[in-house]
Design an enzyme around this catalytic site. Structure first.
Site, PDB file in Angstrom:
ATOM      1  N   LYS A  59      11.107  74.639  49.379  1.00 20.03           N
ATOM      2  CA  LYS A  59      11.606  74.749  50.751  1.00 20.03           C
ATOM      3  C   LYS A  59      10.677  74.061  51.747  1.00 20.03           C
ATOM      4  O   LYS A  59       9.519  73.791  51.477  1.00 20.03           O
ATOM      5  CB  LYS A  59      11.862  76.220  51.090  1.00 20.03           C
ATOM      6  CG  LYS A  59      13.149  76.679  50.386  1.00 20.03           C
ATOM      7  CD  LYS A  59      13.682  77.990  50.842  1.00 20.03           C
ATOM      8  CE  LYS A  59      15.016  78.245  50.116  1.00 20.03           C
ATOM      9  NZ  LYS A  59      15.413  79.641  50.137  1.00 20.03           N
ATOM     10  N   ARG A 105      13.542  82.858  42.551  1.00 22.03           N
ATOM     11  CA  ARG A 105      14.608  81.860  42.358  1.00 22.03           C
ATOM     12  C   ARG A 105      13.964  80.484  42.475  1.00 22.03           C
ATOM     13  O   ARG A 105      13.470  80.127  43.544  1.00 22.03           O
ATOM     14  CB  ARG A 105      15.684  82.091  43.421  1.00 22.03           C
ATOM     15  CG  ARG A 105      16.899  81.197  43.309  1.00 22.03           C
ATOM     16  CD  ARG A 105      17.913  81.542  44.396  1.00 22.03           C
ATOM     17  NE  ARG A 105      19.044  80.638  44.350  1.00 22.03           N
ATOM     18  CZ  ARG A 105      19.051  79.407  44.872  1.00 22.03           C
ATOM     19  NH1 ARG A 105      17.995  78.948  45.483  1.00 22.03           N
ATOM     20  NH2 ARG A 105      20.131  78.661  44.775  1.00 22.03           N
TER      21      ARG A 105
HETATM   22  N1  PMM Z   1      18.146  79.680  48.876  1.00 21.21           N
HETATM   23  C1  PMM Z   1      19.074  78.736  48.721  1.00 21.21           C
HETATM   24  C2  PMM Z   1      20.316  79.027  48.098  1.00 21.21           C
HETATM   25  N2  PMM Z   1      20.576  80.268  47.640  1.00 21.21           N
HETATM   26  N3  PMM Z   1      19.894  82.493  47.306  1.00 21.21           N
HETATM   27  C3  PMM Z   1      18.995  83.463  47.477  1.00 21.21           C
HETATM   28  N4  PMM Z   1      19.260  84.719  47.042  1.00 21.21           N
HETATM   29  N5  PMM Z   1      17.785  83.236  48.074  1.00 21.21           N
HETATM   30  C4  PMM Z   1      17.446  82.018  48.554  1.00 21.21           C
HETATM   31  O1  PMM Z   1      16.338  81.869  49.106  1.00 21.21           O
HETATM   32  C5  PMM Z   1      18.398  80.950  48.424  1.00 21.21           C
HETATM   33  C6  PMM Z   1      19.635  81.238  47.783  1.00 21.21           C
HETATM   34  C7  PMM Z   1      18.804  77.343  49.220  1.00 21.21           C
HETATM   35  O2  PMM Z   1      18.010  76.639  48.325  1.00 21.21           O
HETATM   36  P1  PMM Z   1      18.590  75.563  47.256  1.00 21.21           P
HETATM   37  O3  PMM Z   1      19.390  74.553  48.046  1.00 21.21           O
HETATM   38  O4  PMM Z   1      17.387  74.969  46.623  1.00 21.21           O
HETATM   39  O5  PMM Z   1      19.457  76.272  46.272  1.00 21.21           O
END
Ligand code: PMM
Length: 284
Positions: free
Chosen positions: A223, A263
């Site tokens: 991020k 995650r």
């Molecule tokens: N961040 C993203 C997408 N889904 N779900 C949860 N539970 N927590 C998060 O911090 C989160 C998420 C965005 O990141 P990505 O584009 O790398 O998937």
């Protein structure tokens, strides 16, 4: 680090932080958009994440990067459903990253075992009533509004106090909808309506988030706030492919602090970090 109710035993009884591998089947996610956009390469990527150590593979079909526009539900289902089916057929545990009850329902019918909703039920009024009719575990993330406007919503009196209060309100809404809170995981939503100092304040005070009484998931991987931290020149964040080691450091510290899950994009080093945290904790 207690697991939410509703997961298979092998996952629920793990004595370490769970590693959730990210699989974005989107043309435009900030971190891996476009790389796994066709079904076969997405299934292969998900299988690889699992082989590399992901306990669950989180499949998402709608980008949440700042500024992203919503897509139609049918399009989201077309993207994710064949991938969820393919991974379930291979025996890979799958969660579905969606803000829509309709998508969650289709994927649950195909074998997804967990629903990950970045809006915590706020984007779709059908999500909580649907969830109440199932027994699936559910991740409720802190969310203030859609990606098109979330940058403008990053104002807090005290980010830890405010996020805790807003997550508590989500727990109340879940409970009022008839969802057993034992099934719920909370997530502070790093990067969602949060500037760098907000994300660090939340990580520093994981204890306050854990005091809400639910297992916690943390998503820091690649991020922007990590890019800001690692910038060689102020205002020029380190590119995505140089952020993984910092993400692994977050995994180690968050795991040592007792979070239930992380995650992440690259699972191998995250899993190593989780094992270090467990050995550190358990040594006598
Ligand atoms: N961040 C993203 C997408 N889904 N779900 C949860 N539970 N927590 C998060 O911090 C989160 C998420 C965005 O990141 P990505 O584009 O790398 O998937």
């Amino acid at each position: 680090m207690r697991a939410p109710r509703g997961l298979p035993r092998a996952i629920a009884e793990m004595d370490r932080t769970l590693v959730m591998g990210i699989l974005n089947v989107t043309p435009d996610s900030f971190s891996d958009g476009g790389r796994w956009a066709d079904t076969q390469s997405a299934i292969e990527r998900g299988r690889r994440l699992h082989v590399d150590g992901a306990d669950i593979v989180d499949v998402g079909g709608e980008s949440t990067r700042p500024g992203a526009e919503r897509i139609r539900a049918e399009e989201e289902i077309d993207r994710v459903l064949p991938v969820v089916r393919g991974l379930v057929d291979l025996g890979v545990p799958v969660s579905i990253d969606t803000m829509r009850a309709e998508v969650a329902e289709a994927c649950a019918a195909a074998g997804a075992m967990l629903v990950n909703d970045v809006s915590g039920g706020r984007a779709d009024p059908e999500m909580l009533p649907w969830l109440a009719r199932t027994s699936l575990p559910y991740i409720a993330m802190h969310w203030r509004g859609p990606s098109t406007v979330m940058e403008d919503l990053a104002t807090y009196d005290d980010v830890v106090v405010d996020v805790c209060a807003e997550l508590t309100a989500r727990l109340d809404a879940l409970s009022a909808a008839g969802v057993d809170l034992d099934r719920v995981v909370l997530d502070p939503g790093l990067g969602f309506a949060k500037r760098s100092p907000h994300n660090w304040a939340l990580l520093r005070d994981l204890a306050a988030l854990m005091a809400l009484g639910r297992p916690l998931l943390i998503g820091a991987s690649r991020k922007r706030f990590l890019g800001d931290l690692l910038a060689d020149v102020v205002g020029e964040p380190r590119p995505l492919d140089g952020r993984d080691a910092a993400g692994d450091a977050v995994t180690a510290l968050a795991s040592a602090a007792g979070v239930w899950g992380v995650r992440v994009h690259e699972v191998r080093a995250s899993r190593d970090a989780v094992l270090v945290a467990r050995a550190w904790r358990d040594s006598s």
